[in-house]
Design a protein around this motif. Structure first.
Motif, PDB file in Angstrom:
ATOM      1  N   VAL A 187       0.868  -1.229  -0.038  1.00 49.25           N
ATOM      2  CA  VAL A 187       0.010  -0.207   0.022  1.00 49.25           C
ATOM      3  C   VAL A 187       0.774   1.357  -0.084  1.00 49.25           C
ATOM      4  CG1 VAL A 187      -1.791   1.389   1.392  1.00 49.25           C
ATOM      5  CG2 VAL A 187      -1.919  -1.114   1.141  1.00 49.25           C
ATOM      6  N   TRP A 188       1.908   1.307   0.581  1.00 50.19           N
ATOM      7  CA  TRP A 188       2.633   2.272   0.779  1.00 50.19           C
ATOM      8  C   TRP A 188       3.453   2.640  -0.379  1.00 50.19           C
ATOM      9  CZ3 TRP A 188       7.992   3.437   0.190  1.00 50.19           C
ATOM     10  CH2 TRP A 188       8.690   4.588   0.843  1.00 50.19           C
ATOM     11  N   VAL A 189       3.900   1.576  -1.120  1.00 48.26           N
ATOM     12  CA  VAL A 189       4.445   1.662  -2.432  1.00 48.26           C
ATOM     13  C   VAL A 189       3.623   2.152  -3.501  1.00 48.26           C
ATOM     14  CG1 VAL A 189       5.665   0.439  -4.376  1.00 48.26           C
ATOM     15  CG2 VAL A 189       6.429   0.086  -1.997  1.00 48.26           C
ATOM     16  N   GLU A 190       2.418   1.606  -3.440  1.00 51.01           N
ATOM     17  CA  GLU A 190       1.686   2.020  -4.449  1.00 51.01           C
ATOM     18  C   GLU A 190       1.057   3.451  -4.590  1.00 51.01           C
ATOM     19  OE1 GLU A 190       0.323  -0.657  -7.191  1.00 51.01           O
ATOM     20  OE2 GLU A 190       2.262  -0.506  -6.225  1.00 51.01           O
ATOM     21  N   LYS A 191       1.095   4.267  -3.267  1.00 48.88           N
ATOM     22  CA  LYS A 191       0.792   5.433  -2.955  1.00 48.88           C
ATOM     23  C   LYS A 191       1.702   6.491  -3.736  1.00 48.88           C
ATOM     24  CE  LYS A 191      -2.312   4.824   0.922  1.00 48.88           C
ATOM     25  NZ  LYS A 191      -2.656   5.372   2.260  1.00 48.88           N
ATOM     26  N   ARG A 192       3.029   5.773  -4.059  1.00 51.68           N
ATOM     27  CA  ARG A 192       4.189   6.718  -4.185  1.00 51.68           C
ATOM     28  C   ARG A 192       4.594   6.381  -5.693  1.00 51.68           C
ATOM     29  NH1 ARG A 192       3.289   6.201   0.947  1.00 51.68           N
ATOM     30  NH2 ARG A 192       3.974   7.854   2.413  1.00 51.68           N
ATOM     31  N   VAL A 193       4.395   5.428  -6.060  1.00 52.81           N
ATOM     32  CA  VAL A 193       5.116   5.106  -7.699  1.00 52.81           C
ATOM     33  C   VAL A 193       4.274   5.781  -8.768  1.00 52.81           C
ATOM     34  CG1 VAL A 193       6.101   2.906  -6.746  1.00 52.81           C
ATOM     35  CG2 VAL A 193       3.604   3.015  -7.750  1.00 52.81           C
ATOM     36  N   ALA A 194       4.764   6.101  -9.998  1.00 56.48           N
ATOM     37  CA  ALA A 194       4.333   6.749 -11.075  1.00 56.48           C
ATOM     38  C   ALA A 194       3.439   5.698 -11.622  1.00 56.48           C
ATOM     39  CB  ALA A 194       5.267   7.331 -12.216  1.00 56.48           C
ATOM     40  N   GLU A 195       3.642   4.706 -11.737  1.00 55.61           N
ATOM     41  CA  GLU A 195       2.875   3.550 -12.310  1.00 55.61           C
ATOM     42  C   GLU A 195       2.333   2.526 -11.699  1.00 55.61           C
ATOM     43  OE1 GLU A 195       1.154   4.228 -15.211  1.00 55.61           O
ATOM     44  OE2 GLU A 195       2.028   5.743 -16.198  1.00 55.61           O
ATOM     45  N   PRO A 196       1.551   2.782 -10.608  1.00 56.27           N
ATOM     46  CA  PRO A 196       1.070   1.546  -9.769  1.00 56.27           C
ATOM     47  C   PRO A 196       0.492   0.419 -10.627  1.00 56.27           C
ATOM     48  CG  PRO A 196      -0.424   3.391  -9.195  1.00 56.27           C
ATOM     49  CD  PRO A 196       0.667   3.812 -10.198  1.00 56.27           C
ATOM     50  N   ILE A 197       0.776  -0.777 -10.314  1.00 55.34           N
ATOM     51  CA  ILE A 197       0.185  -1.962 -10.712  1.00 55.34           C
ATOM     52  C   ILE A 197      -1.254  -2.113 -10.142  1.00 55.34           C
ATOM     53  CG2 ILE A 197       2.039  -3.205 -11.215  1.00 55.34           C
ATOM     54  CD1 ILE A 197       1.506  -4.961  -8.874  1.00 55.34           C
ATOM     55  N   LEU A 198      -1.741  -1.400  -9.237  1.00 51.31           N
ATOM     56  CA  LEU A 198      -3.155  -1.583  -8.735  1.00 51.31           C
ATOM     57  C   LEU A 198      -3.366  -0.089  -8.266  1.00 51.31           C
ATOM     58  CD1 LEU A 198      -5.303  -3.425  -8.421  1.00 51.31           C
ATOM     59  CD2 LEU A 198      -4.617  -3.894  -6.090  1.00 51.31           C
ATOM     60  N   PRO A 199      -3.817   0.888  -8.820  1.00 52.13           N
ATOM     61  CA  PRO A 199      -4.056   2.212  -8.538  1.00 52.13           C
ATOM     62  C   PRO A 199      -4.975   2.225  -7.215  1.00 52.13           C
ATOM     63  CG  PRO A 199      -4.104   2.212 -10.565  1.00 52.13           C
ATOM     64  CD  PRO A 199      -3.951   0.616 -10.217  1.00 52.13           C
ATOM     65  N   LEU A 200      -4.689   2.554  -6.100  1.00 49.77           N
ATOM     66  CA  LEU A 200      -5.471   2.602  -5.083  1.00 49.77           C
ATOM     67  C   LEU A 200      -6.850   3.555  -4.962  1.00 49.77           C
ATOM     68  CD1 LEU A 200      -2.851   1.787  -2.104  1.00 49.77           C
ATOM     69  CD2 LEU A 200      -4.204   0.199  -3.344  1.00 49.77           C
ATOM     70  N   GLN A 201      -6.371   4.905  -5.578  1.00 50.74           N
ATOM     71  CA  GLN A 201      -7.389   5.529  -5.610  1.00 50.74           C
ATOM     72  C   GLN A 201      -8.566   5.065  -6.601  1.00 50.74           C
ATOM     73  OE1 GLN A 201      -4.469   5.750  -7.334  1.00 50.74           O
ATOM     74  NE2 GLN A 201      -5.084   6.722  -9.386  1.00 50.74           N
ATOM     75  N   LEU A 202      -8.603   4.018  -7.349  1.00 49.16           N
ATOM     76  CA  LEU A 202      -9.851   3.371  -7.858  1.00 49.16           C
ATOM     77  C   LEU A 202     -10.756   2.801  -6.927  1.00 49.16           C
ATOM     78  CD1 LEU A 202      -8.358   1.474 -10.822  1.00 49.16           C
ATOM     79  CD2 LEU A 202      -9.321   3.913 -10.752  1.00 49.16           C
ATOM     80  N   PHE A 203     -10.133   2.375  -5.762  1.00 44.58           N
ATOM     81  CA  PHE A 203     -11.117   2.018  -4.537  1.00 44.58           C
ATOM     82  C   PHE A 203     -11.916   2.971  -3.897  1.00 44.58           C
ATOM     83  CE2 PHE A 203      -7.937  -1.415  -5.299  1.00 44.58           C
ATOM     84  CZ  PHE A 203      -8.850  -2.446  -5.241  1.00 44.58           C
ATOM     85  N   LYS A 204     -11.647   4.168  -4.286  1.00 45.86           N
ATOM     86  CA  LYS A 204     -12.258   5.436  -3.713  1.00 45.86           C
ATOM     87  C   LYS A 204     -13.806   5.402  -4.575  1.00 45.86           C
ATOM     88  CE  LYS A 204      -8.481   8.340  -2.320  1.00 45.86           C
ATOM     89  NZ  LYS A 204      -7.768   9.395  -2.625  1.00 45.86           N
ATOM     90  N   ILE A 205     -13.802   4.782  -5.658  1.00 42.80           N
ATOM     91  CA  ILE A 205     -15.069   4.646  -6.410  1.00 42.80           C
ATOM     92  C   ILE A 205     -15.877   3.346  -5.713  1.00 42.80           C
ATOM     93  CG2 ILE A 205     -16.155   4.319  -8.663  1.00 42.80           C
ATOM     94  CD1 ILE A 205     -13.274   5.054  -9.839  1.00 42.80           C
TER      95      ILE A 205
END
Length: 517
Positions: free
Chosen positions: A250-268
């Motif tokens: 989770v920490w990595v996904e919030k910081r990388v340019a191209e996350p393999i699982l964009p966590l912001q999608l889960f806000k939908i």
């Protein structure tokens, strides 16, 4: 950016492309169905009854952790190339699995198969999503969803035929001609617009941490309370490793340019709900198809071929319902009620399957299985549609992969957890009836095929059958609990209009006409 419009492609070419994609989906689904039916014989040949669940788990786990990676790679590098690459990896794993000389080798090669399979489903669905706008996608989803019951009918039947009349190794070699055909069709007919932009950045750390976290979680669920005590250092260590790895992910996904699982999608909201529902569907589906053939062959006395046919009601229910749901979704634009109905029907089906015992007839069990299939038909295509309709076009790949990932993780954990319960019930029954002598039949690589069980002394055979019935009842009781949670979640899905934007098609940058009724 939306592709410019040109002349629409012909329906013939459109469906030719779809045929190639559906063969890819068929590959991913067919293999597990074939292997599930052949597993009693494979265990009898290679040994390792205490590891048999890992033949399925290794495949589903590798498929699950690679799915978001394939999805992101297709967003970055193009869908056609990644789809074809996943077919090649799958075929390599299939060829290796057919040469297995031990259960350990088979599990390892199944993991290679799973790595390829992770890109088959997400690649096909993401390509289809680029070719067909959401408002018309319900019909296409129905066509693609129909592949699943076909695989689930043909897979167990083919697996049974191979087991009864050929060698179980052909359960893996049969993938090779299908895979070559899929490569040929997709390579010759599919042409999507080139990806624009700068150099792609791969989220290697995210991929590694996700693999470590999910792998540890599955081991935790599989070994806890069976191979190791819940308070043992092994299980506690796996639990800690799971939490640390997933937190780091989770920490990595919030910081990388191209996350393999964009966590912001889960806000939908709808995206999150569809992922949860996909997880629940995977848990129940893989539990049913992985363990019912064991019950049908060993308790009901069906041959491997016939046990495949006995799963036909599940597949028929899925095929009919998913087709109708796809048509209704495209014509009305409404889908919210389908997950609610689907989870309710599946909960009823799993509760009915807890009633299986030593005297249950094949006809009765088939009726119970039909109910499960009907419930799955309401869910399988709908969860993908909801996920895709919740995001922008540039996130179609990762949205599709996340829904598939959730279903695969549900299947991995389902097989691991339910397999652990199933094995422990058999071991408990054998130990209770025969004392310490009973463990020789269920541990240390015990080799019990259906034919061997028929030749056991009556007390041993009765104890084994009793444990198998207890295991079947227990796993479907737990499955019913998970599906009940899914029923609650389904009420939180919002009714949103299906979009009707123009997307890229095959051949050139074209607009695809609506599918015919």
């Amino acid at each position: 950016m939306t592709a410019p419009l040109t002349a629409p492609i012909s329906k013939r070419k459109q469906y030719t492309v779809f045929a190639g994609l559906m063969i890819g989906i068929l590959l991913a689904m067919l293999d597990n169905m074939i292997v599930g039916t052949a597993m009693p014989t494979i265990v009898g040949d290679l040994g390792g009854l205490n590891h048999f669940a890992w033949v399925v788990t290794a495949y589903t786990l590798a498929s699950a952790v690679s799915t978001p990676i394939w999805g992101k790679l297709s967003d970055l590098y193009g869908r056609k190339g990644m789809f074809m690459a996943s077919i090649v990896v799958f075929l390599i794993g299939s060829a290796l699995a057919g040469t297995s000389g031990s259960m350990t080798e088979l599990i390892a090669y199944r993991a290679v198969q799973g790595l390829g399979a992770g890109g088959l489903m997400v690649g096909a669905m993401a390509i289809m999503a680029e070719m067909v706008p959401p408002r018309e996608r319900g019909k296409a989803q129905g066509m693609f969803a129909a592949v699943m019951p076909i695989a689930m009918v043909g897979g167990p039947f083919l697996g049974g035929f191979i087991t009864d009349y050929l060698d179980w190794r052909w359960a893996f070699y049969v993938n090779l001609p299908l895979g070559i055909l899929a490569l040929a069709v997709v390579g010759a007919t599919l042409s999507l617009p080139k990806r624009e932009g700068g150099k792609a950045v791969i989220d290697y750390w995210g991929a590694a941490l996700l693999t470590l976290g999910i792998g540890s979680l599955v081991l935790f669920a599989t070994w806890g309370g069976t191979q190791y005590a819940w308070g043992s250092w092994q299980i506690v260590g796996l639990g800690v490793l799971t939490v640390v790895a997933l937190a780091a992910f989770v920490w990595v996904e919030k910081r990388v340019a191209e996350p393999i699982l964009p966590l912001q999608l889960f806000k939908i909201r709808n995206f999150t709900m569809s992922s949860v529902l996909a997880f629940m569907a995977g848990f129940a589906m893989f539990g049913a198809v992985s363990f019912l053939p064991q019950y049908q062959q060993i308790v009901q006395g069906a041959s491997a071929t016939n046990s495949g046919l006995l799963l036909l009601p599940m597949m028929a229910g899925m095929l009919v319902v998913s087709t109708v749901v796809g048509q209704l979704t495209s014509r009305t634009g409404h889908y919210r009620t389908f997950p609610i109905i689907g989870t309710a029907v599946m909960a009823v089906g799993t509760l009915l399957l807890t009633q299986l015992d030593l005297t249950t007839s094949s006809f009765t069990s088939s009726l119970y299985i039909l109910v499960i299939g009907a419930g799955l038909g309401f869910l399988m295509g709908t969860t993908n549609l909801i996920a895709q309709n919740s995001v922008e076009r540039h996130d179609l790949g990762v949205a599709t992969s996340t829904a598939t990932f959730a279903r695969s993780i549900g299947g991995s954990l389902g097989v691991a957890v339910l397999g652990s319960i199933f094995s422990s019930r058999i071991t408990d029954s054998m130990t209770s009836a025969l004392g310490s002598a009973g463990t020789q039949f269920t541990s240390g690589g015990g080799q019990l095929s259906p034919k061997m069980i028929e030749g056991l002394p009556a007390p041993v055979r009765d104890a084994y059958l009793g444990g198998m019935v207890s295991g079947i009842q227990s796993i479907f009781l737990w499955a019913a609990v998970f599906i009940a949670i899914g029923f609650v979640v389904s009420w939180f899905v919002k009714s949103e209009p299906l979009r009707d934007f123009t997307v890229a098609s095959s051949s050139t940058e074209e607009r695809v006409p609506a599918l015919a009724d």
